[in-house]
Design a protein around this motif. Structure first.
Motif, PDB file in Angstrom:
ATOM      1  N   UNK A  97     -11.061  66.803  20.887  1.00 49.02           N
ATOM      2  CA  UNK A  97     -10.085  67.299  19.927  1.00 49.02           C
ATOM      3  C   UNK A  97     -10.187  66.514  18.608  1.00 49.02           C
ATOM      4  N   UNK A  98     -10.416  65.194  18.722  1.00 50.39           N
ATOM      5  CA  UNK A  98     -10.536  64.358  17.520  1.00 50.39           C
ATOM      6  C   UNK A  98     -11.663  64.829  16.606  1.00 50.39           C
ATOM      7  N   UNK A  99     -12.800  65.188  17.210  1.00 47.92           N
ATOM      8  CA  UNK A  99     -13.924  65.686  16.403  1.00 47.92           C
ATOM      9  C   UNK A  99     -13.537  66.963  15.680  1.00 47.92           C
ATOM     10  N   UNK A 100     -12.874  67.844  16.421  1.00 47.60           N
ATOM     11  CA  UNK A 100     -12.510  69.133  15.835  1.00 47.60           C
ATOM     12  C   UNK A 100     -11.470  68.948  14.735  1.00 47.60           C
ATOM     13  N   UNK A 101     -10.515  68.046  14.981  1.00 46.68           N
ATOM     14  CA  UNK A 101      -9.487  67.824  13.961  1.00 46.68           C
ATOM     15  C   UNK A 101     -10.079  67.208  12.698  1.00 46.68           C
ATOM     16  N   UNK A 102     -11.079  66.338  12.890  1.00 47.37           N
ATOM     17  CA  UNK A 102     -11.657  65.681  11.711  1.00 47.37           C
ATOM     18  C   UNK A 102     -12.334  66.694  10.791  1.00 47.37           C
ATOM     19  N   UNK A 103     -12.659  67.861  11.328  1.00 45.34           N
ATOM     20  CA  UNK A 103     -13.262  68.881  10.478  1.00 45.34           C
ATOM     21  C   UNK A 103     -12.221  69.577   9.597  1.00 45.34           C
ATOM     22  N   UNK A 104     -11.035  69.741  10.130  1.00 40.88           N
ATOM     23  CA  UNK A 104     -10.022  70.464   9.348  1.00 40.88           C
ATOM     24  C   UNK A 104      -9.126  69.525   8.528  1.00 40.88           C
ATOM     25  N   UNK A 105      -9.188  68.227   8.844  1.00 40.59           N
ATOM     26  CA  UNK A 105      -8.362  67.287   8.080  1.00 40.59           C
ATOM     27  C   UNK A 105      -9.276  66.471   7.169  1.00 40.59           C
ATOM     28  N   UNK A 106      -9.176  66.634   5.867  1.00 38.50           N
ATOM     29  CA  UNK A 106     -10.092  65.897   4.986  1.00 38.50           C
ATOM     30  C   UNK A 106      -9.817  64.390   5.019  1.00 38.50           C
ATOM     31  N   UNK A 107     -10.818  63.578   4.679  1.00 34.23           N
ATOM     32  CA  UNK A 107     -10.697  62.129   4.795  1.00 34.23           C
ATOM     33  C   UNK A 107      -9.528  61.544   4.007  1.00 34.23           C
ATOM     34  N   UNK A 108      -9.208  62.143   2.869  1.00 30.49           N
ATOM     35  CA  UNK A 108      -8.097  61.540   2.110  1.00 30.49           C
ATOM     36  C   UNK A 108      -6.754  61.756   2.785  1.00 30.49           C
ATOM     37  N   UNK A 109      -6.700  62.654   3.747  1.00 32.57           N
ATOM     38  CA  UNK A 109      -5.465  62.807   4.508  1.00 32.57           C
ATOM     39  C   UNK A 109      -5.417  61.772   5.634  1.00 32.57           C
ATOM     40  N   UNK A 110      -6.529  61.624   6.375  1.00 40.20           N
ATOM     41  CA  UNK A 110      -6.510  60.640   7.474  1.00 40.20           C
ATOM     42  C   UNK A 110      -6.343  59.227   6.934  1.00 40.20           C
ATOM     43  N   UNK A 111      -6.954  58.939   5.789  1.00 38.21           N
ATOM     44  CA  UNK A 111      -6.843  57.566   5.266  1.00 38.21           C
ATOM     45  C   UNK A 111      -5.539  57.381   4.505  1.00 38.21           C
ATOM     46  N   UNK A 112      -4.816  58.417   4.319  1.00 41.02           N
ATOM     47  CA  UNK A 112      -3.470  58.391   3.719  1.00 41.02           C
ATOM     48  C   UNK A 112      -3.430  57.949   2.279  1.00 41.02           C
ATOM     49  N   UNK A 113      -4.590  57.870   1.638  1.00 43.85           N
ATOM     50  CA  UNK A 113      -4.573  57.335   0.276  1.00 43.85           C
ATOM     51  C   UNK A 113      -3.804  58.226  -0.705  1.00 43.85           C
ATOM     52  N   UNK A 114      -3.532  59.443  -0.297  1.00 43.72           N
ATOM     53  CA  UNK A 114      -2.852  60.339  -1.238  1.00 43.72           C
ATOM     54  C   UNK A 114      -1.347  60.377  -1.027  1.00 43.72           C
ATOM     55  N   UNK A 115      -0.837  59.470  -0.157  1.00 45.65           N
ATOM     56  CA  UNK A 115       0.582  59.542   0.145  1.00 45.65           C
ATOM     57  C   UNK A 115       1.371  58.357  -0.401  1.00 45.65           C
TER      58      UNK A 115
END
Ligand SMILES: Nc1ncnc2c1ncn2[C@@H]1O[C@H](COP(=O)(O)OP(=O)(O)OP(=O)(O)O)[C@@H](O)[C@H]1O
Ligand SMILES: [Zn+2]
Length: 724
Positions: A97-115
């Motif tokens: 699931x993590x692999x699949x989610x990483x495709x739909x969630x761009x890196x700037x969301x996972x790294x939270x830099x935009x929040x």
């Protein structure tokens, strides 16, 4: 209410979802696609998770179920639709699931830099101690960036405030660039649609109006005006308030297409791909999320653009192998686009001059709707001639160029018309051999021969390994070393030697590694600052040059010699595409050089005869039980040590054997991969053919679950494009 939560969702190894009770006071704020804090594990540490589903009941006993502690996000970071897409990919490609989610969630969301972390005003008194109160009040005054020092230094306190429901993540304030500088005046074409285009457009529009998931195969010969049909469809969708995803095979090769669309649709066009600067990608991401009725253009990753109100997906050149990812996870963006269309219940257009065999088969069966553009806009397809290179040699011509090609080039140069020379191999010579001891210069890391480059080095085109070329055999020290075969560098050099005054450009991945280089080469050629363009498959598709009237295919056999069941299909497609660059406005010619002039993929390509090629190829596929007569999965194990990779594949084999009897499947292997070693990793594989898609998915997932020989990693390639 129960939330299904994925812990550590950005870790590719994560595959589980856990049920958590949503307390009543959080029921309004828990949503699919938001992050939450929960207790996890025996120690009940507080961790972050992503809500990937919501349901009403659970199997967990009431006194055992843990609760969601707090909601982190003000807005969902990923839509419900995209999470659904992630689950579809997980299932079809047997992914975590993590692999699949990483495709739909761009890196700037996972790294939270935009929040930013913002404080919510609290109505009641929540008895904060002085420390917490101070922190809370400072955030209340001014939100802080998630990756600020203050947050890092006060992690525990911040979590405490979250648990009290006092904080939340909000997007930082981004000024969405309107791209006003780029605003071109909108143009309208000075022609009317042809009858065929009209018919195609009308069918597509009625499918769009009716709604519902449907595949439409737009099969139009090269230069038949498919782009115009796409553009009018997009205009229609936008007028109806819907967004469109428009996929192209490679962004750097399609500047013309993007300009085209921009000049007609204007600032509703967003470009989206993973290689753009992260700020630009973020900008497209935000705009796609916020704006109504946009068009997102891009290669593979555009399929994940977070548009809302998606009404249509278009895939141009649907047969292109570049839609398939060569790295894990091995998704095919065309298949993913179909999944997304299905989830949204909308039509998808697959456009091509050389449809993939499978898709044409589905169109024949009536599963896909078929729209044809049989004629070129200018009515004439180029004349194609095949030259038998065996005969050339017998008759004393040892050059890489046949006499016919040379005389046609000369003609064209005299007339001032342009020429494309296509060879699907870069560098100078693909093979270097010692004539004393027979040693072939090989890559240190791969079982691949090194390619000689004119600049004086040898290079592996697989892993990039490079060494100086000294003209001395590595094995026996002999100086009797020779280079064999030709790449684009050699073609460029030799053509310049034949035609001293000709202006020659070369386009391959060596000359286009710098930013904008591709565009510059194409611009020069378009502005007629060059007569001849030499290149690899980069020049084979999409290009439209009015004065280009001769295409020379130097060696049509390269792809044919690949040990792969799709090699004929690729050959036919590539030859048709590259031939299609010739004579788009004036009468044109194509010369194909081959040592197998009777090979049917070459013969039918020369006759522009897709139908006959299809019939012949389908006979072979049927006999060999290849797709579309089967569903194929390639299981590959990879390890630094040969016997470990081997043991890995034996594990896979043992598991497969257990299922062989109850399923309609055939196992081929295990065997060494055709390219046995890549980047110092040995590779073994098993190819399995299934009669039914459902069984394929089921077995692929069972193998993924049960394979536990961790020393060798396992790659599961569902519907592989090649098995090298
Ligand atoms: N109805 C029309 N009348 C006149 N010209 C047209 C018409 N439709 C398209 N064209 C022009 O014909 C040319 C070829 O069209 P286009 O590039 O869309 O072809 P295509 O089918 O995408 O070809 P390919 O598959 O080779 O890329 C373009 O220059 C386009 O502007
Ligand atoms: Zn290598």
């Amino acid at each position: 209410m129960i939330a299904q939560v994925c812990i550590n969702y950005h870790d590719a190894n994560v595959d589980k979802v856990f049920d958590y009770l949503v307390p009543t006071h959080l029921e309004n704020s828990v949503e699919i696609g938001k992050r939450v804090y929960v207790n996890f594990g025996v120690s009940n540490r507080i961790v972050e998770g992503l809500v990937v589903g919501i349901k009403q009941t659970t199997d967990i006993e009431e006194n055992k179920i843990k609760s969601v502690l707090a909601v982190i996000d003000k807005f969902s970071v990923v839509s419900k639709e995209q999470i659904e897409l992630a689950f579809s990919m997980k299932n079809y490609y047997a992914l975590n699931l993590g692999e699949a989610l990483s495709l739909v969630i761009p890196p700037f969301v996972s790294s939270k830099q935009i929040y930013n972390i913002c404080a919510k005003k609290h109505e009641e008194n929540r008895d904060l101690d002085d420390d917490l109160k101070k922190l809370y009040e400072s955030i209340l005054k001014k939100p802080v960036s998630v990756n600020s020092k203050l947050v890092k230094e006060n992690k525990e306190k911040i979590i405490k405030l979250f648990l009290k429901g006092l904080l939340e993540f909000d997007l930082k304030n981004f000024d969405i660039k309107e791209d006003s500088e780029k605003k071109l005046p909108l143009v309208e074409p000075d022609y009317n649609l042809t009858e065929e285009q009209h018919k195609a457009l009308n069918s597509i529009i009625s499918a769009f109006d009716e709604g519902g998931y449907r595949n439409i195969l737009l099969f139009g010969v090269t230069g038949s005006g498919k782009t115009e049909v796409y553009i009018r469809t997009i205009q229609y969708a936008i007028e109806k308030g819907k967004s469109v995803i428009f996929m192209v095979p490679e962004i750097s090769l399609t500047p013309q297409m993007i300009e085209n669309v921009q000049s007609r649709i204007g600032n509703k066009v967003l470009v989206y791909h993973s290689k753009m600067k992260s700020i630009d990608r973020l900008n497209s991401w935000l705009t796609a999320r916020n704006k109504e009725a946009v068009v997102v253009i891009g290669p593979r990753s555009a399929v994940f653009a977070p548009v809302k109100n998606l009404g249509l997906i278009i895939v141009d050149e649907e047969h292109e192998p570049s839609y398939k990812s060569e790295k894990s996870p091995r998704i095919n963006a065309v298949e993913v686009a179909q999944m997304r269309a299905k989830i949204n219940n909308i039509p998808i257009i697959l456009g091509s001059a050389t449809p993939s065999i499978e898709h044409y088969f589905y169109a024949q069966k009536g599963r896909y709707f078929l729209c044809m553009l049989k004629n070129r806009i200018n009515k004439n397809l180029p004349e194609v001639l095949i030259v038998d290179m065996k005969k050339e040699i017998l008759e004393g011509n040892k050059s890489i160029f046949s006499r016919l090609l040379l005389s046609e080039i000369e003609n064209n140069l005299k007339k001032g018309e342009q020429i494309l020379l296509f060879l699907n191999r870069r560098g100078y010579s693909p093979i270097v051999i010692c004539r004393e001891c027979g040693y072939v210069f090989m890559c240190k890391n791969c079982s691949i021969s090194l390619t000689y480059h004119k600049e004086g080095y040898l290079k592996c085109h697989y892993c990039g390994y490079k060494e100086e070329y000294r003209g001395v055999c590595t094995k026996c020290n002999s100086r009797y070393v020779r280079q064999y075969g030709s790449g684009t560098q050699k073609i460029e050099e030799e053509i310049k030697a034949y035609f001293k005054d000709a202006r020659v450009l070369r386009m391959d991945s060596d000359t286009t590694s710098k930013k904008d280089a591709t565009e510059q080469i194409l611009k020069k050629f378009r502005e007629k600052e060059a007569d001849i363009l030499v290149g690899t498959q980069m020049i084979a598709k999409g290009l439209h040059f009015p004065d280009l009237t001769l295409v020379g295919v130097i060696d049509a056999d390269i792809l044919l010699n690949m040990p792969d069941f799709r090699s004929r299909e690729r050959t036919f497609q590539l030859l048709t595409q590259v031939a299609g660059r010739s004579g788009r406005e004036k009468p044109g010619k194509v010369i194909i050089q081959s040592f197998n002039p009777e090979e049917y993929s070459i013969v039918f390509a020369s006759k522009h005869d897709y139908e006959s090629f299809y019939v012949q190829e389908m006979k072979l596929r049927k006999m060999m039980e290849y797709p579309p007569y089967s569903y194929v999965v390639n299981f590959v194990t990879v390890a630094r040590e040969q016997n470990i990779a081997k043991r890995g594949i034996e594990h896979v084999y043992a598991i497969l054997k257990e299922y062989e009897k109850e399923n309609d499947m055939k196992i081929y292997g295990p065997s060494e991969n055709p390219i046995f070693k890549v980047e110092n990793q040995y590779r073994y594989h098993i190819l399995v053919k299934f009669k039914r898609a459902g069984q394929m998915i089921c077995i692929a997932n069972l193998i993924k679950e049960r394979y536990n020989y961790n020393n060798a990693s396992l790659i599961i390639d569902v519907n592989p494009l090649d098995t090298l």
